[in-house]
Design a protein around this motif. Structure first.
Motif, PDB file in Angstrom:
ATOM      1  N   ARG A 201       1.248  -0.681  -0.390  1.00 44.07           N
ATOM      2  CA  ARG A 201      -0.165   0.269  -0.106  1.00 44.07           C
ATOM      3  C   ARG A 201       1.261   1.014  -0.138  1.00 44.07           C
ATOM      4  O   ARG A 201       0.813   2.518  -0.700  1.00 44.07           O
ATOM      5  CB  ARG A 201      -0.740  -0.214   1.357  1.00 44.07           C
ATOM      6  CG  ARG A 201      -2.021  -1.072   1.085  1.00 44.07           C
ATOM      7  CD  ARG A 201      -2.821  -0.876   1.947  1.00 44.07           C
ATOM      8  NE  ARG A 201      -3.889  -1.606   2.000  1.00 44.07           N
ATOM      9  CZ  ARG A 201      -4.776  -2.167   2.904  1.00 44.07           C
ATOM     10  NH1 ARG A 201      -5.023  -0.987   4.291  1.00 44.07           N
ATOM     11  NH2 ARG A 201      -6.242  -2.412   3.156  1.00 44.07           N
TER      12      ARG A 201
ATOM     13  N   ARG B  25       2.263   1.653  -3.595  1.00 45.48           N
ATOM     14  CA  ARG B  25       1.159   2.305  -4.335  1.00 45.48           C
ATOM     15  C   ARG B  25       0.888   3.559  -3.990  1.00 45.48           C
ATOM     16  O   ARG B  25       0.637   4.606  -4.972  1.00 45.48           O
ATOM     17  CB  ARG B  25      -0.126   1.711  -4.558  1.00 45.48           C
ATOM     18  CG  ARG B  25      -0.208   0.514  -4.928  1.00 45.48           C
ATOM     19  CD  ARG B  25      -1.128  -0.603  -4.758  1.00 45.48           C
ATOM     20  NE  ARG B  25      -2.315  -1.054  -3.766  1.00 45.48           N
ATOM     21  CZ  ARG B  25      -1.828  -1.871  -3.667  1.00 45.48           C
ATOM     22  NH1 ARG B  25      -1.639  -2.703  -3.821  1.00 45.48           N
ATOM     23  NH2 ARG B  25      -2.848  -1.848  -1.459  1.00 45.48           N
ATOM     24  N   GLY B  26       0.967   4.090  -2.522  1.00 47.98           N
ATOM     25  CA  GLY B  26       0.991   5.871  -3.228  1.00 47.98           C
ATOM     26  C   GLY B  26       1.569   6.632  -3.304  1.00 47.98           C
ATOM     27  O   GLY B  26       1.526   7.654  -3.571  1.00 47.98           O
TER      28      GLY B  26
ATOM     29  N   ALA C 122       3.469   5.751  -5.802  1.00 47.89           N
ATOM     30  CA  ALA C 122       3.493   5.737  -6.933  1.00 47.89           C
ATOM     31  C   ALA C 122       2.844   6.419  -7.574  1.00 47.89           C
ATOM     32  O   ALA C 122       2.504   7.257  -8.688  1.00 47.89           O
ATOM     33  CB  ALA C 122       3.270   4.564  -7.300  1.00 47.89           C
ATOM     34  N   ALA C 123       0.999   6.672  -6.807  1.00 44.33           N
ATOM     35  CA  ALA C 123       0.341   8.051  -6.896  1.00 44.33           C
ATOM     36  C   ALA C 123       1.158   9.437  -6.440  1.00 44.33           C
ATOM     37  O   ALA C 123       0.634   9.799  -7.826  1.00 44.33           O
ATOM     38  CB  ALA C 123      -0.682   7.635  -6.255  1.00 44.33           C
ATOM     39  N   ILE C 124       1.666   9.489  -5.790  1.00 39.99           N
ATOM     40  CA  ILE C 124       1.733  10.770  -5.577  1.00 39.99           C
ATOM     41  C   ILE C 124       2.906  11.235  -7.010  1.00 39.99           C
ATOM     42  O   ILE C 124       3.169  12.317  -7.058  1.00 39.99           O
ATOM     43  CB  ILE C 124       2.718  10.836  -4.087  1.00 39.99           C
ATOM     44  CG1 ILE C 124       1.376  10.840  -3.207  1.00 39.99           C
ATOM     45  CG2 ILE C 124       3.727  11.724  -4.084  1.00 39.99           C
ATOM     46  CD1 ILE C 124       1.714  10.089  -1.935  1.00 39.99           C
ATOM     47  N   GLU C 125       4.303   9.870  -7.118  1.00 39.73           N
ATOM     48  CA  GLU C 125       5.235  10.096  -8.524  1.00 39.73           C
ATOM     49  C   GLU C 125       4.417  10.691  -9.266  1.00 39.73           C
ATOM     50  O   GLU C 125       4.548  11.256  -9.918  1.00 39.73           O
ATOM     51  CB  GLU C 125       6.075   9.033  -8.556  1.00 39.73           C
ATOM     52  CG  GLU C 125       6.808   9.237  -7.375  1.00 39.73           C
ATOM     53  CD  GLU C 125       7.994   7.778  -7.012  1.00 39.73           C
ATOM     54  OE1 GLU C 125       7.232   6.543  -8.744  1.00 39.73           O
ATOM     55  OE2 GLU C 125       8.399   8.176  -6.923  1.00 39.73           O
ATOM     56  N   ALA C 126       3.050   9.784 -10.237  1.00 44.11           N
ATOM     57  CA  ALA C 126       2.441  10.493 -10.645  1.00 44.11           C
ATOM     58  C   ALA C 126       2.022  11.558 -11.186  1.00 44.11           C
ATOM     59  O   ALA C 126       1.801  12.488 -11.962  1.00 44.11           O
ATOM     60  CB  ALA C 126       1.227   9.323 -11.233  1.00 44.11           C
ATOM     61  N   LEU C 127       0.654  12.020  -9.353  1.00 47.35           N
ATOM     62  CA  LEU C 127       0.541  13.244  -9.752  1.00 47.35           C
ATOM     63  C   LEU C 127       1.652  14.355  -9.794  1.00 47.35           C
ATOM     64  O   LEU C 127       1.661  15.422 -10.627  1.00 47.35           O
ATOM     65  CB  LEU C 127      -0.509  13.546  -8.426  1.00 47.35           C
ATOM     66  CG  LEU C 127      -1.038  12.605  -7.791  1.00 47.35           C
ATOM     67  CD1 LEU C 127      -1.853  13.235  -6.932  1.00 47.35           C
ATOM     68  CD2 LEU C 127      -2.097  13.338  -8.873  1.00 47.35           C
TER      69      LEU C 127
END
Length: 200
Positions: free
Chosen positions: A9, A12-13, A15-20
């Motif tokens: 988890r 995944r968090g 990765a989401a922040i990196e994507a943003l």
């Protein structure tokens, strides 16, 4: 919840922040590139407008200057100019009385600069917003004494007495460029005028 689940988890968090963050950076870089492209296009358009002004106003101005400079004396009063007004001048081309007339035709839209000689009239510039001739007389002063020239009583319309003594003509052409106007000016001394009359 076991340790492996928490790690997944967390990954995944991250990765989401990196994507943003990546998306935000991409948007910012794209916006900067679009701004630079727009600046380049605007500057190119301005340069093209200046070039158009040079073509449509500067070249006709140079042509008028060349004719005025070579004016010849004619008639009993030995004048170089046969007729003079604010936006209309006729120059003697030779000692036989042939003339060249430059005039702004305001009866058409846009205004046109016309050249008439030997009964033939040609358009030499279009879309002008103004043409002004200013007429100068000699003061007889040397540069150390003061100005060599002064305008006629009405700078734009010499009297019949002043006309034979005009020794220089100021020319101003105004041309629209991208919503504004550009003015080109030149003052030309009549080459064949007597030095005694036209100052030193």
């Amino acid at each position: 919840m076991n340790t492996n689940t928490r790690i997944r988890r967390a990954c995944r968090g991250v990765a989401a922040i990196e994507a943003l963050i990546t998306g935000l950076c991409t948007v910012l870089v794209g916006a900067m590139l679009l701004t630079f492209i727009r600046i380049d296009l605007v500057s190119t358009q301005l340069a093209m407008g200046r070039h158009a002004a040079d073509t449509c106003a500067r070249k006709p101005l140079d042509n008028i200057v060349a004719v005025v400079r070579r004016a010849q004396k004619y008639g009993g009063n030995q004048a170089f100019i046969s007729a003079a007004a604010a936006s209309d001048v006729s120059i003697y081309l030779d000692t036989n009385g042939a003339t060249a007339r430059f005039w702004l035709d305001t009866s058409v839209q846009p205004y046109t600069l016309k050249y008439t000689t030997a009964g033939d009239t040609r358009v030499i510039a279009t879309a002008l917003t103004g043409l002004t001739f200013t007429y100068y007389l000699a003061t007889g002063n040397t540069p150390s004494q003061g100005s060599c020239w002064r305008t006629t009583t009405n700078p734009y319309v010499p009297t019949s007495v002043e006309l034979p003594n005009v020794v220089a003509v100021g020319i101003s052409i105004t041309y629209p460029v991208d919503g504004s106007t550009q003015t080109y000016t030149s003052t030309v001394r009549i080459r064949n005028a007597s030095r005694a009359i036209s100052g030193k």
